[in-house]
Design an enzyme around this catalytic site. Structure first.
Site, PDB file in Angstrom:
ATOM      1  N   HIS A   1       0.865  -1.185   0.000  1.00  0.00           N
ATOM      2  CA  HIS A   1       0.000   0.000   0.000  1.00  0.00           C
ATOM      3  C   HIS A   1       0.899   1.232   0.000  1.00  0.00           C
ATOM      4  O   HIS A   1       1.775   1.361   0.858  1.00  0.00           O
ATOM      5  CB  HIS A   1      -0.889   0.016   1.244  1.00  0.00           C
ATOM      6  CG  HIS A   1      -1.607  -1.283   1.487  1.00  0.00           C
ATOM      7  ND1 HIS A   1      -2.759  -1.628   0.808  1.00  0.00           N
ATOM      8  CD2 HIS A   1      -1.328  -2.325   2.310  1.00  0.00           C
ATOM      9  CE1 HIS A   1      -3.156  -2.835   1.228  1.00  0.00           C
ATOM     10  NE2 HIS A   1      -2.306  -3.268   2.123  1.00  0.00           N
TER      11      HIS A   1
ATOM     12  N   ASP B   1       2.253  -2.322  11.654  1.00  0.00           N
ATOM     13  CA  ASP B   1       1.021  -1.805  11.027  1.00  0.00           C
ATOM     14  C   ASP B   1      -0.051  -1.524  12.078  1.00  0.00           C
ATOM     15  O   ASP B   1      -0.762  -0.523  12.016  1.00  0.00           O
ATOM     16  CB  ASP B   1       0.499  -2.779   9.949  1.00  0.00           C
ATOM     17  CG  ASP B   1       0.253  -4.198  10.460  1.00  0.00           C
ATOM     18  OD1 ASP B   1       0.777  -4.568  11.536  1.00  0.00           O
ATOM     19  OD2 ASP B   1      -0.470  -4.952   9.775  1.00  0.00           O
TER      20      ASP B   1
HETATM   21  N1  LIG Z   1      -7.360  -5.837  -5.238  1.00  0.00           N
HETATM   22  C1  LIG Z   1      -7.272  -6.582  -4.126  1.00  0.00           C
HETATM   23  N2  LIG Z   1      -6.211  -7.397  -3.960  1.00  0.00           N
HETATM   24  C2  LIG Z   1      -6.075  -8.140  -2.840  1.00  0.00           C
HETATM   25  N3  LIG Z   1      -6.983  -8.132  -1.835  1.00  0.00           N
HETATM   26  C3  LIG Z   1      -8.066  -7.353  -1.961  1.00  0.00           C
HETATM   27  C4  LIG Z   1      -8.270  -6.530  -3.109  1.00  0.00           C
HETATM   28  N4  LIG Z   1      -9.415  -5.848  -2.919  1.00  0.00           N
HETATM   29  C5  LIG Z   1      -9.926  -6.234  -1.736  1.00  0.00           C
HETATM   30  N5  LIG Z   1      -9.143  -7.146  -1.157  1.00  0.00           N
HETATM   31  C6  LIG Z   1      -9.392  -7.781   0.142  1.00  0.00           C
HETATM   32  O1  LIG Z   1      -8.420  -7.244   0.999  1.00  0.00           O
HETATM   33  C7  LIG Z   1      -7.974  -8.233   1.917  1.00  0.00           C
HETATM   34  C8  LIG Z   1      -6.535  -7.951   2.212  1.00  0.00           C
HETATM   35  O2  LIG Z   1      -6.557  -6.711   2.864  1.00  0.00           O
HETATM   36  P1  LIG Z   1      -5.348  -5.712   2.828  1.00  0.00           P
HETATM   37  O3  LIG Z   1      -4.951  -5.419   1.434  1.00  0.00           O
HETATM   38  O4  LIG Z   1      -5.704  -4.598   3.729  1.00  0.00           O
HETATM   39  O5  LIG Z   1      -4.294  -6.689   3.526  1.00  0.00           O
HETATM   40  P2  LIG Z   1      -2.760  -6.505   3.658  1.00  0.00           P
HETATM   41  O6  LIG Z   1      -2.495  -5.104   4.099  1.00  0.00           O
HETATM   42  O7  LIG Z   1      -2.038  -6.951   2.449  1.00  0.00           O
HETATM   43  O8  LIG Z   1      -2.484  -7.550   4.762  1.00  0.00           O
HETATM   44  P3  LIG Z   1      -2.230  -7.329   6.294  1.00  0.00           P
HETATM   45  O9  LIG Z   1      -3.334  -8.066   6.982  1.00  0.00           O
HETATM   46  O10 LIG Z   1      -0.895  -7.928   6.473  1.00  0.00           O
HETATM   47  O11 LIG Z   1      -2.289  -5.848   6.575  1.00  0.00           O
HETATM   48  C9  LIG Z   1      -8.220  -9.573   1.291  1.00  0.00           C
HETATM   49  O12 LIG Z   1      -8.816 -10.383   2.275  1.00  0.00           O
HETATM   50  C10 LIG Z   1      -9.212  -9.284   0.150  1.00  0.00           C
HETATM   51  O13 LIG Z   1     -10.480  -9.854   0.422  1.00  0.00           O
HETATM   52  C1  LIG Z   2      -1.223  -9.491  12.594  1.00  0.00           C
HETATM   53  C2  LIG Z   2      -0.568  -8.920  11.347  1.00  0.00           C
HETATM   54  C3  LIG Z   2      -0.231 -10.058  10.381  1.00  0.00           C
HETATM   55  C4  LIG Z   2      -1.603  -8.001  10.689  1.00  0.00           C
HETATM   56  O1  LIG Z   2      -1.089  -7.430   9.541  1.00  0.00           O
HETATM   57  C5  LIG Z   2       0.692  -8.087  11.710  1.00  0.00           C
HETATM   58  O2  LIG Z   2       0.335  -7.008  12.501  1.00  0.00           O
HETATM   59  C6  LIG Z   2       1.732  -8.901  12.412  1.00  0.00           C
HETATM   60  O3  LIG Z   2       2.467  -9.629  11.809  1.00  0.00           O
HETATM   61  N1  LIG Z   2       1.786  -8.760  13.780  1.00  0.00           N
HETATM   62  C7  LIG Z   2       2.734  -9.422  14.655  1.00  0.00           C
HETATM   63  C8  LIG Z   2       2.081 -10.030  15.843  1.00  0.00           C
HETATM   64  C9  LIG Z   2       1.305  -9.073  16.747  1.00  0.00           C
HETATM   65  O4  LIG Z   2       0.888  -7.993  16.331  1.00  0.00           O
HETATM   66  O5  LIG Z   2       1.117  -9.424  17.932  1.00  0.00           O
END
Ligand SMILES: Nc1ncnc2c1ncn2[C@@H]1O[C@H](COP(=O)(O)OP(=O)(O)OP(=O)(O)O)[C@@H](O)[C@H]1O
Ligand SMILES: CC(C)(CO)[C@@H](O)C(=O)NCCC(=O)O
Ligand SMILES: [K+]
Length: 272
Positions: free
Chosen positions: A15, A113
């Protein structure tokens, strides 16, 4: 005003946030980078040398701008070590660590995060604050009125729940989150809808339970949703429990706001 990029490396994707000083101008998402990109990052001399897969979504935004001619600093919040190491090659990469986060009571393995999102939400909406991040994992992260981490919880996110059912059973199909176009029937009479019902209604019930428990501790607290599935889940929560959703907002950019505050806090010169 300095231009800089915020990069949040999540478990599903990257992101990006483009800042002019304190102002977030534009955000976009790109896939994880492959290892072969390391060389290219190391040789970057100007912004325009960054891989095309990163820049193409913002081509029209930056077209012809002077920023193309120098190297932009990138501030990185990552929960994926294998992606973080790729950026060590980029000369202007700055990895944000937990010790830069002005919150009390943080435990050493807390995800950066989560720390940044709760900081960004608290700075913007006020403390106490609860953040619900519906990403790859779904997390609850709360901080009290003294900016002290209260704690939280981690569970598999929407897509992960759907995928794991499909992968670990013989008869169940893998359903993708985008296939869930509306709130499913609770008492489903076919397999895909039964999976949707099971996952959605239990997710909403858990979210509701955590919200209720949080408001018992902090009755006036604001609650913020973020993450790829945050908008959908908040919409379903609202339609099932309209009375619950006062003081709850969807705000996708909490981590970027947290980055901004942590940078203002640690080195006030770097944003101005
Ligand atoms: N274009 C896309 N690509 C991937 N995931 C998407 C998309 N649009 C919506 N999603 C949804 O977003 C979710 C992932 O969320 P997000 O992108 O916020 O996660 P992330 O930041 O990569 O992971 P984390 O949990 O580590 O923060 C997936 O479960 C999916 O359902
Ligand atoms: C829980 C996730 C995967 C969410 O993105 C991340 O915040 C992470 O790897 N956390 C480490 C474990 C914790 O937050 O306790
Ligand atoms: K892991």
């Amino acid at each position: 005003m300095k231009t800089w990029l915020g990069l949040e490396i999540g478990n599903s994707r990257l992101h990006w946030g483009w800042f002019a000083g304190e102002n977030l101008q534009i955000t976009w998402d790109t896939p994880h980078l492959s290892r072969s990109i390391e060389q290219q990052l190391a040789q970057c001399k100007t912004f325009a040398d960054l891989p095309q897969e990163i820049l193409s979504p913002i081509d029209s935004f930056i077209s012809g701008g002077a920023v193309r001619s120098y190297l932009l600093p990138i501030y990185i919040a990552s929960v994926v070590p294998s992606q973080t190491v790729l950026w060590q090659a980029y000369p202007e990469a700055h990895v944000i660590s937990l010790d830069k986060i002005p919150l009390l009571g943080i435990y050493p393995t807390l995800g950066i995060d989560r720390a940044l999102a709760v900081l960004g939400a608290g700075e913007t909406c006020g403390f106490p604050i609860l953040v619900i991040d519906a990403g790859t994992a779904l997390t609850f992260t709360g901080a009290d009125g003294d900016r002290c981490l209260v704690g939280g919880a981690i569970l598999p996110g929407l897509s992960l729940q759907l995928q794991s059912l499909g992968q670990k059973t013989a008869n169940l199909p893998s359903i993708a989150a985008p296939e869930i176009l509306s709130l499913p029937e609770r008492w489903a009479t076919n397999t895909p809808e039964a999976i949707q019902s099971g996952v959605i209604y239990t997710l909403i019930a858990s979210i509701r339970d955590f919200i209720t428990a949080w408001w018992e501790k902090f009755p006036d607290s604001q609650i913020c949703f973020k993450g790829g599935d945050g908008k959908l889940l908040l919409e379903y929560l609202r339609s099932l429990y309209p009375e619950l959703t006062t003081k709850i907002v969807y705000e996708p950019n909490l981590t970027f706001w947290g980055m901004r505050s942590s940078l203002q806090n640690s080195q006030s010169s770097c944003l101005s």
